[in-house]
Each structure stands twice: as structure tokens, then as C-alpha cells.
Design a protein around this motif. Structure first.
Motif, PDB file in Angstrom:
ATOM      1  N   VAL A 103       0.790  -1.159  -0.138  1.00 53.52           N
ATOM      2  CA  VAL A 103       0.089   0.097   0.051  1.00 53.52           C
ATOM      3  C   VAL A 103       0.823   1.058   0.334  1.00 53.52           C
ATOM      4  CG1 VAL A 103      -1.749   1.069   1.398  1.00 53.52           C
ATOM      5  CG2 VAL A 103      -1.846  -1.050   1.123  1.00 53.52           C
ATOM      6  N   LYS A 162      -7.772  -0.814   9.040  1.00 53.43           N
ATOM      7  CA  LYS A 162      -7.523  -1.936   8.176  1.00 53.43           C
ATOM      8  C   LYS A 162      -8.551  -2.997   8.049  1.00 53.43           C
ATOM      9  CE  LYS A 162      -4.450  -5.123   9.046  1.00 53.43           C
ATOM     10  NZ  LYS A 162      -3.301  -5.962   9.173  1.00 53.43           N
ATOM     11  N   ILE A 184     -10.170  -3.504   4.283  1.00 46.71           N
ATOM     12  CA  ILE A 184      -9.576  -4.431   3.469  1.00 46.71           C
ATOM     13  C   ILE A 184     -10.132  -5.581   3.745  1.00 46.71           C
ATOM     14  CG2 ILE A 184      -7.308  -4.849   4.468  1.00 46.71           C
ATOM     15  CD1 ILE A 184      -7.900  -4.344   0.810  1.00 46.71           C
ATOM     16  N   ARG A 185     -10.297  -5.979   5.227  1.00 47.25           N
ATOM     17  CA  ARG A 185     -10.762  -7.401   5.270  1.00 47.25           C
ATOM     18  C   ARG A 185     -12.193  -7.421   4.811  1.00 47.25           C
ATOM     19  NH1 ARG A 185      -9.073  -5.640  10.788  1.00 47.25           N
ATOM     20  NH2 ARG A 185      -6.935  -6.612  11.335  1.00 47.25           N
ATOM     21  N   TRP A 195     -13.727  -5.856   2.358  1.00 50.87           N
ATOM     22  CA  TRP A 195     -13.486  -6.014   1.082  1.00 50.87           C
ATOM     23  C   TRP A 195     -12.945  -7.344   0.640  1.00 50.87           C
ATOM     24  CZ3 TRP A 195      -9.915  -7.414  -2.599  1.00 50.87           C
ATOM     25  CH2 TRP A 195     -10.456  -7.002  -4.221  1.00 50.87           C
ATOM     26  N   LEU A 196     -12.200  -7.959   1.220  1.00 47.80           N
ATOM     27  CA  LEU A 196     -11.627  -9.438   0.683  1.00 47.80           C
ATOM     28  C   LEU A 196     -13.090 -10.346   0.944  1.00 47.80           C
ATOM     29  CD1 LEU A 196      -8.294  -9.311   2.337  1.00 47.80           C
ATOM     30  CD2 LEU A 196      -8.645  -9.632   0.025  1.00 47.80           C
ATOM     31  N   ILE A 210      -5.472  -7.623  -5.420  1.00 49.50           N
ATOM     32  CA  ILE A 210      -6.045  -6.467  -4.777  1.00 49.50           C
ATOM     33  C   ILE A 210      -5.736  -5.314  -5.979  1.00 49.50           C
ATOM     34  CG2 ILE A 210      -6.180  -4.781  -3.049  1.00 49.50           C
ATOM     35  CD1 ILE A 210      -5.266  -7.097  -1.264  1.00 49.50           C
ATOM     36  N   VAL A 234      -7.916  -0.079  -4.995  1.00 51.39           N
ATOM     37  CA  VAL A 234      -8.297  -0.545  -3.611  1.00 51.39           C
ATOM     38  C   VAL A 234      -7.213   0.107  -2.714  1.00 51.39           C
ATOM     39  CG1 VAL A 234      -9.155  -2.523  -2.208  1.00 51.39           C
ATOM     40  CG2 VAL A 234      -9.920  -2.063  -4.151  1.00 51.39           C
ATOM     41  N   ARG A 235      -5.827  -0.490  -3.449  1.00 49.33           N
ATOM     42  CA  ARG A 235      -4.571  -0.063  -2.462  1.00 49.33           C
ATOM     43  C   ARG A 235      -4.524   1.322  -2.149  1.00 49.33           C
ATOM     44  NH1 ARG A 235      -0.428  -2.002  -6.363  1.00 49.33           N
ATOM     45  NH2 ARG A 235       1.118  -1.521  -4.737  1.00 49.33           N
ATOM     46  N   LEU A 278      -7.197   2.344   0.446  1.00 51.45           N
ATOM     47  CA  LEU A 278      -6.659   2.004   1.610  1.00 51.45           C
ATOM     48  C   LEU A 278      -5.551   3.011   2.177  1.00 51.45           C
ATOM     49  CD1 LEU A 278      -6.703   0.404   4.158  1.00 51.45           C
ATOM     50  CD2 LEU A 278      -5.215  -1.253   3.203  1.00 51.45           C
TER      51      LEU A 278
END
Length: 319
Positions: free
Chosen positions: A56, A251, A254-255, A257-258, A273, A277-278, A281
Motif C-alpha cells: 500500500v 484495516k 480491506i478485510r 473488501w476481501l 487486490i 483499492v490499494r 486504503l
């Protein structure tokens, strides 16, 4: 966002400085040990569900800035291992024996504990009985301690009770009592400051080490978006009453999103990813640093490793 996107090709995945000492590579930090000190380089690696997934932009620098900020703010509450900050992405710290555990403090039923609660496991692994019929993001009457094992990169940390930690010889009863006191005091200080900045410190984890005399020190990082969960305070109670998700600055973005976009919870090959999205974040990390410190970080696009090498040479850590 343009600045963050421009840094995508320059993110630091690994820091290779063999002159600094023997290397231990964690999920995020590359640690070079020599003598009585460790040079910790915070990379831009992103881990979730105990897996390293991608990088990131500016993540390492932003995490390190927050860690240094919090260590200075809480140094009268608990001793910490920091000795020097030669670069925005680097800490020089005293060498200690890490305790093979993480002290997790929670004030709300959310995240992994909520997922365990939904599955019927609750907090039994920690030796805690939670009230029945709690709701997602509900506040506990008082913060609870939910420790976990500390596993090497690539393995999952596991929930564990204080009794089991002592049974395994990870800590003594005296050490546990001191760790619990430090963790709850640090968390209370973090919550108080977060409230003053319009945020809620929901939960966090602390790591500790001991020196040859047995003294306990706070190590690793503290109150960062990698180790903590932050919500926007404004409207939080109303969102909870309506059953809506909280506005997050950590964070967990991102969890979720995953889980929602890729159906990934840490098992099997990690998904790709997207760059956008990176960058999104990274923007959350920047916003959190600004809110907590009151300063806008001065970020410059460029080769992070070269900048770190120059700083380490200037301070005499590299010859």
C-alpha cells in the motif's frame, strides 16, 4: 489520490540491508538485529487474516509516524523500546525477548470476535462468558482482554486464555497482571485521545518484551490502523441503533473488501487486490494520521528504499 496512485510503483515490499545485522522478516516489518539494538524498517506490505497480500502506498511511513507519535504520548504509562527514528519508515529499538503473545483489548463486539459470536463460540477461548443476545458493534460494559498467540508470518494467531498462557509457560501470573495493567491503561489513554479527535478507539493489540532484568517493555507498534480499529465518532450511536455499519478508518476496510468482494477469509491463495483499492486504503491511513496527530504528513513520491538508505547513512547506522 493522485499522489497515492503515483507512489504505487515505488512501494517498499522488502528492505534488504544486511550490513545492519541478522534479519527477521515479520508480516510488515523487516528487523535487523545487531548487539543490543534492532533496526526496524516498516515496509509497505499489507497483511490481513495473517497473510501478506500486497503493498500500500506510503503505508510503512504512515504506520511508523503513528507509532512514534503514540510511543511518545504514552511513555509515562508504560516503558517502550524506541531509541531513535532515523527515517519516517524506521525505528531503532532496544533488543528485548518478545513474549509469544498479543494482548488484545476490546470495547465493542465487532470484527473477529463478532464472527466468533455469530458462530456460537463467543469468547470462550479467552475464558470469558459474553452476555446472550448481543448485537454487532455493541459496547461492552467495560473493556475486555482477549489475548492471542503470536505466530510467525504465514501462520494464524490463535485465541488463548490467560490460564492457558500461564500453563504453557508463556507468562507468569505476576507478568500477566502487569501486562493486563499496562494494556488497559494504554487503551484508556488511547480512547481518551481518540475521543478528543472525533474518533473511537474500538479495540487494539499490544506486544511486549522483557529485558535481562525481567522488566517489561511495550514493543512493535501501538494504536496504528494495522493494530487497532477506529470508528468515526460522529453518528456512531445512531448508526448502531439503525443496525448500520460503522464508518471505519482502519484495516478492517480491506478485510471486509476481501470477504465481500472476493469471498476470502485467509485460506487458500490470496486474491489480487486492484491498484485503486490499494490507493483507497492508503487514503484511509493518511486521514487517520491527520486526525490523530493534527498534522498533514508530508509525503513525497519516490524510491522509499533509497531514502531510507540515505537516512541510515547520515545517522551512521550504515557505513
Amino acid at each position: 489520490m493522485d499522489l497515492l496512485r503515483a507512489q504505487l510503483p515505488h512501494t517498499l515490499r522488502e528492505a534488504n540491508f544486511p550490513q545492519l545485522g541478522s534479519l527477521y522478516r515479520g508480516k510488515v516489518r523487516d528487523n535487523f538485529s545487531s548487539g543490543d539494538r534492532i533496526v526496524m524498517v516498516t515496509t509497505d506490505r499489507l497483511s490481513a487474516f495473517d497473510r501478506v497480500l500486497t503493498t500500500v502506498p506510503f503505508k510503512g511511513e504512515l504506520l511508523n509516524r503513528l507509532t512514534a507519535f503514540w510511543f511518545e504520548k504514552t511513555r509515562d504509562i508504560a516503558p517502550n523500546h524506541i531509541l531513535d527514528v532515523p527515517d519516517p519508515s524506521v525505528l531503532v529499538v532496544r533488543k528485548l525477548r518478545p513474549l509469544a503473545m498479543e494482548m488484545v483489548v476490546r470495547d465493542y463486539l465487532t470484527g473477529s470476535l463478532w464472527r466468533d459470536y455469530q458462530a456460537g463460540r463467543g469468547a470462550k477461548a479467552y475464558g470469558i462468558e459474553l452476555p446472550a443476545s448481543m448485537h454487532k458493534d455493541e459496547k461492552f460494559p467495560a473493556p475486555i482482554l482477549t489475548p492471542s498467540t503470536k505466530e510467525e508470518a504465514g501462520k494464524h494467531d490463535e485465541p488463548i486464555s490467560p490460564r492457558e498462557l500461564m500453563k504453557r509457560g508463556v507468562v507468569t501470573q505476576k507478568q500477566w497482571d502487569e501486562l493486563a495493567r499496562y494494556a488497559l491503561a494504554l487503551f484508556a489513554a488511547g480512547q481518551e485521545w481518540a475521543r478528543s479527535r472525533g474518533l473511537i478507539l474500538v479495540d487494539t493489540k499490544y506486544e511486549f518484551g522483557v529485558d535481562p532484568t525481567g522488566k517489561i517493555w511495550v514493543i512493535d507498534e501501538i494504536h496504528t490502523p494495522d493494530s487497532s480499529r477506529y470508528w468515526i465518532a460522529e453518528g456512531s450511536e445512531e448508526r448502531f441503533k439503525r443496525g448500520e455499519d460503522q464508518r471505519m478508518l482502519d484495516k478492517e476496510f480491506i478485510r471486509q473488501w476481501l470477504i465481500n468482494e472476493r469471498g476470502y477469509k485467509g485460506d487458500g491463495p490470496p486474491p489480487d487486490i486492484p491498484d485503486e483499492v490499494r490507493a483507497q486504503l492508503a487514503a484511509r491511513y493518511v486521514e487517520l494520521v491527520e486526525k490523530l496527530t493534527g498534522d498533514t504528513p508530508r509525503l513525497e513520491v519516490g524510491n522509499t528504499r533509497s531514502r531510507i538508505e540515505s537516512a541510515l547513512r547520515a545517522k551512521g547506522y550504515l557505513k
